[in-house]
Motif scaffolding. Structure first.
Motif, PDB file in Angstrom:
ATOM      1  N   UNK A 141       0.825  -1.207   0.000  1.00 15.65           N
ATOM      2  CA  UNK A 141       0.000   0.000   0.000  1.00 15.65           C
ATOM      3  C   UNK A 141       0.863   1.262   0.000  1.00 15.65           C
ATOM      4  N   UNK A 142       2.163   1.102  -0.214  1.00 11.41           N
ATOM      5  CA  UNK A 142       3.073   2.239  -0.232  1.00 11.41           C
ATOM      6  C   UNK A 142       2.847   3.054  -1.501  1.00 11.41           C
ATOM      7  N   UNK A 143       2.780   4.387  -1.331  1.00  9.06           N
ATOM      8  CA  UNK A 143       2.598   5.250  -2.492  1.00  9.06           C
ATOM      9  C   UNK A 143       3.814   5.144  -3.393  1.00  9.06           C
ATOM     10  N   UNK A 144       3.606   5.044  -4.690  1.00 14.26           N
ATOM     11  CA  UNK A 144       4.755   4.928  -5.603  1.00 14.26           C
ATOM     12  C   UNK A 144       5.565   6.206  -5.662  1.00 14.26           C
ATOM     13  N   UNK A 145       6.840   6.057  -5.972  1.00 11.79           N
ATOM     14  CA  UNK A 145       7.712   7.214  -6.147  1.00 11.79           C
ATOM     15  C   UNK A 145       7.325   7.974  -7.405  1.00 11.79           C
ATOM     16  N   UNK A 146       7.052   7.222  -8.483  1.00 14.88           N
ATOM     17  CA  UNK A 146       6.705   7.807  -9.776  1.00 14.88           C
ATOM     18  C   UNK A 146       5.403   7.211 -10.276  1.00 14.88           C
ATOM     19  N   UNK A 147       4.490   8.059 -10.706  1.00 12.73           N
ATOM     20  CA  UNK A 147       3.224   7.626 -11.298  1.00 12.73           C
ATOM     21  C   UNK A 147       3.054   8.267 -12.670  1.00 12.73           C
ATOM     22  N   UNK A 168       2.251  12.975 -14.984  1.00 12.78           N
ATOM     23  CA  UNK A 168       3.524  12.423 -14.527  1.00 12.78           C
ATOM     24  C   UNK A 168       3.773  12.997 -13.141  1.00 12.78           C
ATOM     25  N   UNK A 169       3.673  12.142 -12.125  1.00 16.15           N
ATOM     26  CA  UNK A 169       3.789  12.603 -10.745  1.00 16.15           C
ATOM     27  C   UNK A 169       4.992  11.957 -10.064  1.00 16.15           C
ATOM     28  N   UNK A 170       5.792  12.787  -9.403  1.00 21.10           N
ATOM     29  CA  UNK A 170       6.944  12.328  -8.635  1.00 21.10           C
ATOM     30  C   UNK A 170       6.704  12.695  -7.178  1.00 21.10           C
ATOM     31  N   UNK A 171       6.618  11.667  -6.332  1.00 19.99           N
ATOM     32  CA  UNK A 171       6.294  11.858  -4.922  1.00 19.99           C
ATOM     33  C   UNK A 171       5.040  12.709  -4.747  1.00 19.99           C
ATOM     34  N   UNK A 172       4.075  12.457  -5.619  1.00 18.24           N
ATOM     35  CA  UNK A 172       2.793  13.139  -5.535  1.00 18.24           C
ATOM     36  C   UNK A 172       2.738  14.485  -6.227  1.00 18.24           C
ATOM     37  N   UNK A 221       3.643   2.620 -12.776  1.00 19.82           N
ATOM     38  CA  UNK A 221       4.158   3.200 -11.537  1.00 19.82           C
ATOM     39  C   UNK A 221       5.509   2.576 -11.222  1.00 19.82           C
ATOM     40  N   UNK A 222       6.275   3.286 -10.409  1.00 25.01           N
ATOM     41  CA  UNK A 222       7.593   2.808  -9.999  1.00 25.01           C
ATOM     42  C   UNK A 222       7.794   3.157  -8.531  1.00 25.01           C
ATOM     43  N   UNK A 223       8.170   2.151  -7.759  1.00 22.73           N
ATOM     44  CA  UNK A 223       8.370   2.341  -6.331  1.00 22.73           C
ATOM     45  C   UNK A 223       9.850   2.458  -5.988  1.00 22.73           C
ATOM     46  N   UNK A 224      10.138   2.974  -4.809  1.00 21.87           N
ATOM     47  CA  UNK A 224      11.507   3.164  -4.354  1.00 21.87           C
ATOM     48  C   UNK A 224      12.258   1.829  -4.378  1.00 21.87           C
TER      49      UNK A 224
END
Length: 291
Positions: free
Chosen positions: A8-14, A73-77, A38-41
């Motif tokens: 449930x961790x928010x992705x770094x990049x969406x 394109x969202x980076x850390x929201x 999406x891409x996670x840390x």
């Protein structure tokens, strides 16, 4: 679609429904057509496709080097596509890039030490001694001798220059790095060395990588997840192991079949299978005499 749906961790990049158009006068061409991922840390997403598939355009759109026609394109929201230039500069230490040709991306008139000092001077307030210590540590981490910092790009081989480019991208401790065909210009033996270096640095630094390549075999051992692109569309998306074991789309299967393998017999069998498929396709196509 999350690359890791079990958390449930928010992705770094969406990236959501991304579309990119290039214009030439009154005419426009859609290079990317509604791609989402999406891409996670700490994870690596491979973007794979032939030339013209839109993979590098996606990387450029994330970096702000190509126009985003629609989508998000969202980076850390934070939305990157509409972000103000000042805020984008502030984030440049967190978002970095490694290009295909390190020689053209390095200033040939500056020493390696000067090149590596630039991002530190821009984002951090360090003494000269602290800066020099960071530079030396980074040079060692990418497998080059410390005295390299006094030399110029022309004095290094292609593989060494790519190590320098990696050092420059990582010296500011970024969270996310776009790797745009970073080994395609290198010899096969050097490719393996650089790929192993990237995997090691990613693990030790907790980096998230977007790895762009035309070759599925190159991204096989570094990617957690894959997006396969064709003509600007994502035709397959999932866990890398699942796609390699059981690719669903014919285009993905053709890319896998075209990837070289170390076993000469297996490679010959792949070549025969591709030739047989090509002959079968040709036989099914009606000739002009029959039309």
């Amino acid at each position: 679609m999350s690359t890791n749906p079990s958390t449930n961790v928010s992705p770094l990049l969406e990236v959501t429904d991304l579309a990119v158009d290039y214009r030439n006068g009154r005419r426009s061409f859609r290079a990317v057509k509604g791609v989402s991922f999406t891409l996670e840390c700490g994870r690596t997403l491979g973007l794979v496709g032939e030339s013209g598939s839109g993979k590098s355009t996606i990387g450029r759109a994330i970096l702000g080097l190509a126009p985003v026609s629609s989508g998000s394109v969202r980076f850390r929201g934070e939305e990157l596509a509409t972000m103000k230039r000042a805020r984008r500069r502030e984030l440049s230490n967190q978002i970095q890039v490694i290009f295909q040709d390190p020689y053209s991306s390095l200033d040939i008139t500056k020493t390696i030490g000067y090149t590596l000092a630039e991002p530190l001077n821009h984002h951090e307030r360090l003494t000269r001694e602290q800066t020099l210590k960071r530079i030396r540590e980074m040079v060692r981490r990418v497998g080059l001798p410390e005295e390299s910092i006094h030399r110029y790009p022309a004095q290094f081989s292609g593989g060494q220059r790519q190590r320098i480019a990696i050092a420059r991208a990582l010296i500011g401790n970024p969270k996310f790095v776009v790797c745009d065909e970073p080994v395609s210009a290198l010899d096969l033996s050097i490719q393996a060395e650089v790929m192993n270096l990237l995997a090691e640095l990613q693990k030790s630094m907790g980096l998230a990588l977007l790895f762009i390549s035309h070759d599925l075999s190159v991204v096989r051992h570094i990617s957690d997840d894959l997006v396969v692109l064709k003509n600007g569309l994502a035709v397959e998306h999932g866990r890398a192991d699942d796609i390699y074991a059981n690719a669903e789309h014919p285009y993905t299967r053709s890319l896998l079949a075209a990837s070289p393998v170390p076993d000469p017999q297996a490679q010959a069998e792949r070549r025969r299978a591709r030739q047989a498929a090509a002959i079968g396709s040709h036989a099914r196509t009606p000739s002009l005499e029959r039309i």
